[in-house]
Design a protein around this motif. Structure first.
Motif, PDB file in Angstrom:
ATOM      1  N   ILE A  80       0.599  -1.398   0.028  1.00  0.00           N
ATOM      2  CA  ILE A  80       0.138   0.171   0.063  1.00  0.00           C
ATOM      3  C   ILE A  80       0.704   0.975   0.138  1.00  0.00           C
ATOM      4  CG2 ILE A  80      -1.374   1.646   1.397  1.00  0.00           C
ATOM      5  CD1 ILE A  80      -2.708  -1.334   1.973  1.00  0.00           C
ATOM      6  N   GLU A  81       2.019   1.321   0.844  1.00  0.00           N
ATOM      7  CA  GLU A  81       2.302   2.688   0.724  1.00  0.00           C
ATOM      8  C   GLU A  81       3.225   2.109  -0.948  1.00  0.00           C
ATOM      9  OE1 GLU A  81       5.404   1.822   4.171  1.00  0.00           O
ATOM     10  OE2 GLU A  81       3.948   2.139   5.295  1.00  0.00           O
ATOM     11  N   ASN A  82       3.395   1.266  -1.652  1.00  0.00           N
ATOM     12  CA  ASN A  82       4.288   1.328  -2.704  1.00  0.00           C
ATOM     13  C   ASN A  82       3.176   1.933  -3.554  1.00  0.00           C
ATOM     14  OD1 ASN A  82       6.560   0.879  -4.557  1.00  0.00           O
ATOM     15  ND2 ASN A  82       5.105  -0.516  -5.604  1.00  0.00           N
ATOM     16  N   PHE A  83       2.170   1.880  -3.820  1.00  0.00           N
ATOM     17  CA  PHE A  83       0.928   2.513  -4.558  1.00  0.00           C
ATOM     18  C   PHE A  83       1.337   4.165  -4.025  1.00  0.00           C
ATOM     19  CE2 PHE A  83      -1.352  -1.524  -4.582  1.00  0.00           C
ATOM     20  CZ  PHE A  83      -1.790  -1.427  -5.419  1.00  0.00           C
ATOM     21  N   TRP A  84       1.248   4.008  -3.183  1.00  0.00           N
ATOM     22  CA  TRP A  84       1.594   5.694  -2.296  1.00  0.00           C
ATOM     23  C   TRP A  84       2.835   6.618  -3.077  1.00  0.00           C
ATOM     24  CZ3 TRP A  84      -1.367  10.486  -1.338  1.00  0.00           C
ATOM     25  CH2 TRP A  84      -1.055  11.230  -1.002  1.00  0.00           C
ATOM     26  N   ASN A  85       4.237   5.654  -2.642  1.00  0.00           N
ATOM     27  CA  ASN A  85       5.108   6.223  -2.899  1.00  0.00           C
ATOM     28  C   ASN A  85       5.370   6.696  -5.117  1.00  0.00           C
ATOM     29  OD1 ASN A  85       5.313   6.699  -0.213  1.00  0.00           O
ATOM     30  ND2 ASN A  85       6.264   5.131  -0.513  1.00  0.00           N
ATOM     31  N   SER A  86       5.072   5.367  -6.010  1.00  0.00           N
ATOM     32  CA  SER A  86       4.851   5.596  -7.280  1.00  0.00           C
ATOM     33  C   SER A  86       4.077   5.957  -7.688  1.00  0.00           C
ATOM     34  CB  SER A  86       5.100   3.660  -7.459  1.00  0.00           C
ATOM     35  OG  SER A  86       5.896   2.461  -6.735  1.00  0.00           O
ATOM     36  N   ASN A  87       3.160   6.951  -7.388  1.00  0.00           N
ATOM     37  CA  ASN A  87       2.532   8.199  -8.329  1.00  0.00           C
ATOM     38  C   ASN A  87       3.475   8.799  -9.285  1.00  0.00           C
ATOM     39  OD1 ASN A  87       0.809   9.538  -8.673  1.00  0.00           O
ATOM     40  ND2 ASN A  87       0.548  10.795  -6.746  1.00  0.00           N
ATOM     41  N   THR A 160      -9.584  -3.437  -8.902  1.00  0.00           N
ATOM     42  CA  THR A 160     -10.210  -2.248  -9.143  1.00  0.00           C
ATOM     43  C   THR A 160      -9.969  -1.147  -8.487  1.00  0.00           C
ATOM     44  OG1 THR A 160     -12.187  -1.748  -6.784  1.00  0.00           O
ATOM     45  CG2 THR A 160      -9.776  -3.209  -6.217  1.00  0.00           C
ATOM     46  N   SER A 161      -9.159  -0.002  -8.264  1.00  0.00           N
ATOM     47  CA  SER A 161      -9.481   1.226  -8.207  1.00  0.00           C
ATOM     48  C   SER A 161      -9.556   2.201  -7.335  1.00  0.00           C
ATOM     49  CB  SER A 161      -9.491   2.456  -9.564  1.00  0.00           C
ATOM     50  OG  SER A 161     -10.606   2.222 -10.295  1.00  0.00           O
ATOM     51  N   ARG A 162      -8.381   3.103  -6.784  1.00  0.00           N
ATOM     52  CA  ARG A 162      -9.500   4.172  -5.914  1.00  0.00           C
ATOM     53  C   ARG A 162      -8.435   4.740  -5.980  1.00  0.00           C
ATOM     54  NH1 ARG A 162     -11.637   0.355  -5.068  1.00  0.00           N
ATOM     55  NH2 ARG A 162     -12.447  -0.557  -2.584  1.00  0.00           N
ATOM     56  N   ASN A 163      -8.925   6.436  -5.699  1.00  0.00           N
ATOM     57  CA  ASN A 163      -8.458   6.994  -5.602  1.00  0.00           C
ATOM     58  C   ASN A 163      -7.008   7.092  -4.732  1.00  0.00           C
ATOM     59  OD1 ASN A 163      -7.888  10.601  -5.063  1.00  0.00           O
ATOM     60  ND2 ASN A 163      -9.287  11.248  -6.122  1.00  0.00           N
ATOM     61  N   LEU A 164      -6.038   7.988  -5.339  1.00  0.00           N
ATOM     62  CA  LEU A 164      -4.894   8.596  -4.294  1.00  0.00           C
ATOM     63  C   LEU A 164      -5.351   8.761  -2.817  1.00  0.00           C
ATOM     64  CD1 LEU A 164      -2.034   6.793  -5.320  1.00  0.00           C
ATOM     65  CD2 LEU A 164      -1.433   9.372  -5.558  1.00  0.00           C
ATOM     66  N   ASN A 165      -5.908   9.454  -3.162  1.00  0.00           N
ATOM     67  CA  ASN A 165      -6.317  10.253  -1.764  1.00  0.00           C
ATOM     68  C   ASN A 165      -6.505   9.145  -0.226  1.00  0.00           C
ATOM     69  OD1 ASN A 165      -5.643  12.627  -2.511  1.00  0.00           O
ATOM     70  ND2 ASN A 165      -8.142  13.270  -2.663  1.00  0.00           N
ATOM     71  N   THR A 166      -7.039   8.364  -0.976  1.00  0.00           N
ATOM     72  CA  THR A 166      -7.814   7.437  -0.289  1.00  0.00           C
ATOM     73  C   THR A 166      -5.863   5.672   0.384  1.00  0.00           C
ATOM     74  OG1 THR A 166      -9.646   6.552  -1.612  1.00  0.00           O
ATOM     75  CG2 THR A 166      -9.287   4.649  -0.258  1.00  0.00           C
ATOM     76  N   PHE A 167      -5.911   5.800  -0.649  1.00  0.00           N
ATOM     77  CA  PHE A 167      -4.208   5.357  -0.102  1.00  0.00           C
ATOM     78  C   PHE A 167      -3.680   5.631   1.061  1.00  0.00           C
ATOM     79  CE2 PHE A 167      -5.038   3.317  -4.585  1.00  0.00           C
ATOM     80  CZ  PHE A 167      -4.420   1.965  -3.611  1.00  0.00           C
ATOM     81  N   ILE A 171      -2.996   4.497   4.472  1.00  0.00           N
ATOM     82  CA  ILE A 171      -1.972   4.343   4.997  1.00  0.00           C
ATOM     83  C   ILE A 171      -2.038   4.653   6.881  1.00  0.00           C
ATOM     84  CG2 ILE A 171       0.497   4.934   5.199  1.00  0.00           C
ATOM     85  CD1 ILE A 171      -0.109   4.488   2.126  1.00  0.00           C
ATOM     86  N   LYS A 172      -2.155   5.691   6.701  1.00  0.00           N
ATOM     87  CA  LYS A 172      -2.493   6.829   7.859  1.00  0.00           C
ATOM     88  C   LYS A 172      -3.205   5.613   9.276  1.00  0.00           C
ATOM     89  CE  LYS A 172      -1.694  11.613   6.489  1.00  0.00           C
ATOM     90  NZ  LYS A 172      -2.966  12.783   6.377  1.00  0.00           N
TER      91      LYS A 172
END
Length: 175
Positions: A80-87, A160-167, A171-172
């Motif tokens: 999940i952190e990889n999703f956020w960091n790889s944007n 499935t997809s999520r808005n990046l804000n969801t990730f 994470i938080k």
């Protein structure tokens, strides 16, 4: 280990469920420290089982409890952190950025579909670290050619997809 299950098609097109009920299904299936993030089917939990075991157990439990064909994708905290960091996209208040949680190598299929679709101005897609990202002008998500492709029934078990804000919110809550 901590995980997040991303449920497909929750609280859209008639598949309505309360996240408290979903969390109870997860707990009854043997998961612990269960909580939800938003009402779109993001369930954080802990388990000692593998991702593939969890996917099978949880899809079965959800399908039986809610009487629908459940599809979900289980990712650990590092993923999940990889999703956020790889944007690969810069934040822009006029655009949505979506990240796709999908089956192995399906990001290539998504990119092929995107490349063949007509696009709005500033609509882009990129694969970064094996993850598919889509940037689309706000208000165009469901009306875009690619957005319509994503709604095909034959793809529902693939991603499935999520808005990046969801990730960011997941994470938080995980940390």
């Amino acid at each position: 280990m901590k995980y997040c299950a991303f449920l497909r098609g929750v609280n859209v097109k008639g598949t309505n469920m309360k996240m408290a009920d979903v969390c109870k299904v997860f707990a009854d299936a043997g998961m612990y420290d269960v909580s939800s993030v938003l009402a779109s089917g993001n369930i954080i939990f802990s388990s000692d089982k593998t991702e593939s075991e969890l996917k099978s157990i949880l899809e079965k439990a959800m399908s039986e409890h809610f009487s629908y064909e459940a599809f979900l994708f289980v990712k650990n905290q590092d993923d999940i952190e990889n999703f956020w960091n790889s944007n690969p996209f810069q934040k822009n208040d006029d655009l949505h950025i979506y990240a796709f949680v999908c089956n192995k190598d399906f990001e290539k299929t998504l990119m092929a579909e995107f490349e063949n679709a007509s696009k709005a101005e500033n609509e882009e897609a990129k694969i970064e670290n094996g993850l598919f990202y889509w940037q689309v002008p706000k208000g165009n998500t469901l009306d875009s050619t690619f957005g319509k492709i994503l709604g095909r029934k034959n793809l529902k078990d693939q991603f499935t997809s999520r808005n990046l804000n969801t990730f960011e919110k997941v994470i938080k809550k995980m940390t």
